[in-house]
Design an enzyme around this catalytic site. Sequence first.
Site, PDB file in Angstrom:
ATOM      1  N   GLU A   1      21.719  -1.422 -11.396  1.00  0.00           N
ATOM      2  CA  GLU A   1      22.237  -1.332 -10.025  1.00  0.00           C
ATOM      3  C   GLU A   1      22.334  -3.015  -9.393  1.00  0.00           C
ATOM      4  O   GLU A   1      21.765  -3.131  -8.669  1.00  0.00           O
ATOM      5  CB  GLU A   1      21.514  -0.393  -8.701  1.00  0.00           C
ATOM      6  CG  GLU A   1      21.496   0.863  -9.203  1.00  0.00           C
ATOM      7  CD  GLU A   1      21.108   1.572  -8.001  1.00  0.00           C
ATOM      8  OE1 GLU A   1      20.299   1.199  -7.473  1.00  0.00           O
ATOM      9  OE2 GLU A   1      21.392   2.984  -8.130  1.00  0.00           O
TER      10      GLU A   1
ATOM     11  N   GLU B   1      21.541   8.096 -13.141  1.00  0.00           N
ATOM     12  CA  GLU B   1      20.854   8.611 -11.948  1.00  0.00           C
ATOM     13  C   GLU B   1      21.678   9.412 -10.965  1.00  0.00           C
ATOM     14  O   GLU B   1      22.775   9.139 -10.784  1.00  0.00           O
ATOM     15  CB  GLU B   1      20.223   7.310 -10.732  1.00  0.00           C
ATOM     16  CG  GLU B   1      19.172   6.789 -11.469  1.00  0.00           C
ATOM     17  CD  GLU B   1      18.684   5.622 -10.522  1.00  0.00           C
ATOM     18  OE1 GLU B   1      19.062   5.749  -9.333  1.00  0.00           O
ATOM     19  OE2 GLU B   1      18.337   4.313 -10.993  1.00  0.00           O
TER      20      GLU B   1
HETATM   21  O1  LIG Z   1      17.558   5.594  -3.514  1.00  0.00           O
HETATM   22  C1  LIG Z   1      17.247   6.471  -4.926  1.00  0.00           C
HETATM   23  C2  LIG Z   1      17.350   5.583  -6.138  1.00  0.00           C
HETATM   24  N1  LIG Z   1      18.404   4.701  -6.331  1.00  0.00           N
HETATM   25  N2  LIG Z   1      18.809   3.920  -7.275  1.00  0.00           N
HETATM   26  C3  LIG Z   1      17.703   2.919  -7.565  1.00  0.00           C
HETATM   27  C4  LIG Z   1      16.453   3.720  -7.510  1.00  0.00           C
HETATM   28  O2  LIG Z   1      15.158   2.847  -7.795  1.00  0.00           O
HETATM   29  C5  LIG Z   1      16.200   4.293  -6.162  1.00  0.00           C
HETATM   30  O3  LIG Z   1      14.807   5.160  -6.014  1.00  0.00           O
HETATM   31 CA   LIG Z   2      21.301   3.330  -5.351  1.00  0.00          CA
END
Ligand SMILES: OC[C@H]1NNC[C@@H](O)[C@@H]1O
Ligand SMILES: [Ca+2]
Length: 446
Positions: A166, A352
């Site tokens: 991300e 995710e």
């Molecule tokens: O907010 C939930 C998830 N989102 N994407 C990155 C992860 O590190 C977060 O926990």
């Molecule tokens: Ca996220």
Amino acid sequence: MSEKVFPKDFMWGAATASYQIEGSPLADGAGSSIWHRFSHTPGNTYNGDTGDVADNHYNKYKEDIALMKDLGLKAYRFSISWSRIFPYGKGKINEKGVDFYNRLVDELLKVDITPFVTLYHWDLPAAIQDLGGWTNRDIAYWYTDYADYMFQRLGDRVKNWITLNEPWVMAFVGHFMGEHAPGMKDLYASFSVVHNQLRAHSKTVKAFREENIKEGKIGITLSNTSHDPATNSQEDKDAVRLAHEWTNYPLFLNPIYKGEYPSGIKEHASEFLPHNYENDLEEIKEKIDFVGINYYSGDLVKFDTKSFLGGKTVERGLPKTEMGWEIYPEGFYKILKGVQDEYNPKEVYVTENGAAFDDKIVNQGVHDEDRIDYLKKHLEQALRAIQNGVTLKGYFVWSLLDNFEWALGYSKRFGIVYVDYKTQKRIIKDSGKWYSQVIKNNSFEF
Ligand SMILES: OC[C@H]1NNC[C@@H](O)[C@@H]1O
Ligand SMILES: [Ca+2]
């Protein structure tokens, strides 16, 4: 393929990240990270929560892998903490840090769980931040040296690699909104962070090719929100296009696949891009093996001259999770179909997808019907995407365990396994039991 069953060999997994689950951030010679500093700075996290203990996975990894085995996971996505390996980000190597990940990988392979390794999930070595962190162009070399070292140490057993998790969140939540480490509020810095992450990513992909990892694959994981226009007006539709190009996969996949930033970004945000950024685009354009898509939610976007890139989020009354994020399964399909239509990646993984709900222990169990409903609705859309030509090869639920949800600390639970932070006891939630049935049946209907 029957209309409810996923393709054979579909990769069912669960995902975590180092700073969110490991604890022991400075153990065995590990160096400090920006999240250790940020969470230990009063006022930055809910309740002053830090990753000092988290899920104590650094010590309980064998028990947790036994849990993964019980759940029947085919794969497990986790991240390596750069500062366990290079305490100062570069130079001295901390053998004990390498050893932890060697043991973790070996334990996974013992029970036939395929490791998917994220090289960077936000816990930058503090010593690198002291040199400017992601705003310093030289980080592209320091990061690539770290990544290449991991290819050499784990590449004989780890075949699936994700360069960055991300990068949009790292760039803008960390350097524009200031809500994540390193807590900056500078839009120009944010776009330099985008650009330097892309430079680091592509240099690392090149280094990966040179390592010749047998059956190795490398990709990048991108966060996404499905944006819809508040009205059919042209200005709302334009605001949606800009929000999509800025916050979703195009900001990174356009440079990676097409060697240029999205047109809307060049039109409306080029002043924020680093000086002479064009000189790096040829190098940034570098073939990857898969795209990692993270998806949680959607939003309604309205034209607003006071918002960056002219769009603000407005209400549409959809049900929400504990994060205040809309439950919008249709958006999952749109993001998956969109990435296939716009860039035609060879392979896509959902790296995710999941939800935070107010989980409570009742009669020694956690009956999280809301999470089962969320997951089922999103898996329906993932299968629909496959049936409409998306090269989706796997799905990692976020998360295996309840864990440190960044600035929200331990107040938000995403796990399919409950963690009692007082006792460090794990309790498989009903959603965990449901998910293991999904894996067994390769379907959300059974
Ligand atoms: O907010 C939930 C998830 N989102 N994407 C990155 C992860 O590190 C977060 O926990
Ligand atoms: Ca996220």
